[in-house]
Design a protein around this motif. Structure first.
Motif, mmCIF file in Angstrom:
data_model
loop_
_atom_site.group_PDB
_atom_site.id
_atom_site.type_symbol
_atom_site.label_atom_id
_atom_site.label_comp_id
_atom_site.label_asym_id
_atom_site.label_seq_id
_atom_site.Cartn_x
_atom_site.Cartn_y
_atom_site.Cartn_z
ATOM 1 N N CYS A 103 0.853 -1.185 0.000
ATOM 2 C CA CYS A 103 0.000 0.000 0.000
ATOM 3 C C CYS A 103 0.890 1.235 0.000
ATOM 4 O O CYS A 103 2.090 1.156 0.278
ATOM 5 C CB CYS A 103 -0.941 0.007 1.202
ATOM 6 N N GLN A 105 0.901 3.798 2.023
ATOM 7 C CA GLN A 105 1.388 4.167 3.349
ATOM 8 C C GLN A 105 2.644 3.383 3.711
ATOM 9 O O GLN A 105 3.540 3.888 4.393
ATOM 10 C CB GLN A 105 0.299 3.922 4.396
ATOM 11 N N HIS A 150 -16.060 11.543 -4.283
ATOM 12 C CA HIS A 150 -14.953 10.935 -3.547
ATOM 13 C C HIS A 150 -15.099 9.428 -3.444
ATOM 14 O O HIS A 150 -14.172 8.741 -3.045
ATOM 15 C CB HIS A 150 -14.863 11.535 -2.143
ATOM 16 N N CYS A 183 -1.669 0.022 7.366
ATOM 17 C CA CYS A 183 -2.227 0.338 6.044
ATOM 18 C C CYS A 183 -3.733 0.107 6.042
ATOM 19 O O CYS A 183 -4.502 0.895 5.486
ATOM 20 C CB CYS A 183 -1.565 -0.514 4.965
ATOM 21 N N ASN A 186 -5.427 2.934 8.065
ATOM 22 C CA ASN A 186 -5.490 4.204 7.349
ATOM 23 C C ASN A 186 -6.444 4.145 6.170
ATOM 24 O O ASN A 186 -7.079 5.142 5.827
ATOM 25 C CB ASN A 186 -4.092 4.617 6.885
ATOM 26 N N ALA A 187 -6.566 2.979 5.529
ATOM 27 C CA ALA A 187 -7.526 2.842 4.433
ATOM 28 C C ALA A 187 -8.946 3.020 4.955
ATOM 29 O O ALA A 187 -9.779 3.687 4.329
ATOM 30 C CB ALA A 187 -7.367 1.469 3.767
ATOM 31 N N ALA A 189 -9.731 4.668 7.661
ATOM 32 C CA ALA A 189 -9.861 6.062 8.099
ATOM 33 C C ALA A 189 -10.190 6.968 6.914
ATOM 34 O O ALA A 189 -11.025 7.874 7.033
ATOM 35 C CB ALA A 189 -8.574 6.513 8.785
ATOM 36 N N ARG A 190 -9.536 6.726 5.757
ATOM 37 C CA ARG A 190 -9.803 7.553 4.579
ATOM 38 C C ARG A 190 -11.261 7.422 4.146
ATOM 39 O O ARG A 190 -11.900 8.400 3.779
ATOM 40 C CB ARG A 190 -8.873 7.154 3.435
ATOM 41 N N LYS A 191 -11.800 6.194 4.182
ATOM 42 C CA LYS A 191 -13.186 5.977 3.766
ATOM 43 C C LYS A 191 -14.172 6.696 4.673
ATOM 44 O O LYS A 191 -15.239 7.123 4.233
ATOM 45 C CB LYS A 191 -13.490 4.475 3.749
ATOM 46 N N GLY A 193 -13.443 9.459 6.315
ATOM 47 C CA GLY A 193 -13.110 10.877 6.397
ATOM 48 C C GLY A 193 -12.352 11.252 7.647
ATOM 49 O O GLY A 193 -12.376 12.414 8.074
ATOM 50 N N PRO A 195 -8.647 11.339 10.021
ATOM 51 C CA PRO A 195 -7.220 11.527 9.749
ATOM 52 C C PRO A 195 -6.453 10.207 9.817
ATOM 53 O O PRO A 195 -6.746 9.349 10.648
ATOM 54 C CB PRO A 195 -6.776 12.495 10.854
ATOM 55 N N GLU A 196 -5.465 10.075 8.940
ATOM 56 C CA GLU A 196 -4.591 8.905 8.966
ATOM 57 C C GLU A 196 -3.523 9.094 10.040
ATOM 58 O O GLU A 196 -3.208 10.219 10.428
ATOM 59 C CB GLU A 196 -3.946 8.700 7.593
#
Length: 211
Positions: A103, A105, A150, A183, A186-187, A189-191, A193, A195-196
């Motif tokens: 990934c 990250q 998004h 990874c 954080n994936a 977290a992105r979905k 919205g 913070p990573e």
């Protein structure tokens, strides 16, 4: 609708993409005095010049409405092996596509350490560069509402790897398992919205699996 040419300018030594765009865009950027000079330089390289000195020029015919070229600052990574040979160069996403990392990250985390012995990378660096990003849109394609832009396109659900297992890696060590888990965190977290987290912050919070 008539077609036009999109030109790509590469570093003749490293092969890295330096600029991309239509003749009008490259002239506006100050790379050539006019469209005719760009075309003549391309034809000269194609016919007689085997080793260009400034850049290697390639071009592709596309519909005018199918491309949109943007200049963006991105992290570009370079990996070397123990013998000093360059293994790869590109963005984190490009290194993931080439199979060096699982990934993006993971690429960033190992770049902070300067190497990735588990993947045979003795030296790993990164630097901010400006690169041309081409957006391709099919003619007449329906635009999504802003609230949905998004979201990733629907795809088949992927099987979740068992805990302690990393695809393409038979015997991962503790650090590799941690990076793989980060990874995934954080994936998610992105979905949502959120913070990573960096590795240090994530570890200090007890290495949570989900945000």
């Amino acid at each position: 609708m008539s077609a036009h040419y999109v030109y790509r300018l590469y570093d003749p030594k490293t092969g890295a993409l330096l600029h991309e765009g239509t003749p009008t865009e490259l002239v506006a950027a100050g790379l050539f005095p006019d469209r005719d000079r760009l075309q003549s330089e391309y034809m000269r390289q194609k016919k007689t010049v085997k080793k260009p000195r400034i850049w290697r020029i390639e071009r592709e015919k596309r519909p005018p409405a199918a491309t949109k070229t943007l200049l963006r600052e991105v992290w570009e990574y370079t990996a070397w092996d123990a013998a000093g040979n360059r293994m790869a160069k590109g963005t984190a996403a490009e290194l993931v596509e080439q199979g060096f990392f699982d990934c993006t990250q993971m690429a960033a985390n190992w770049a902070r350490k300067g190497c990735c012995p588990a993947r045979g990378i003795a030296k790993l660096t990164r630097e901010k560069v400006r690169r041309s990003i081409v957006q391709r849109n099919a003619a007449g394609a329906k635009k999504l509402p802003k609230a949905e832009q998004h979201r990733a396109p629907a795809s088949k659900p992927q099987k979740k790897a068992a805990k302690g297992v990393i695809p393409k890696l038979k015997d991962p060590d503790a650090l590799q398992l941690d990076v793989h888990a980060l990874c995934g965190y954080n994936a998610a977290a992105r979905k949502r919205g959120l913070p990573e987290l960096s590795y240090g912050v994530w570890a200090a919070r007890g290495k949570p699996e989900i945000p």
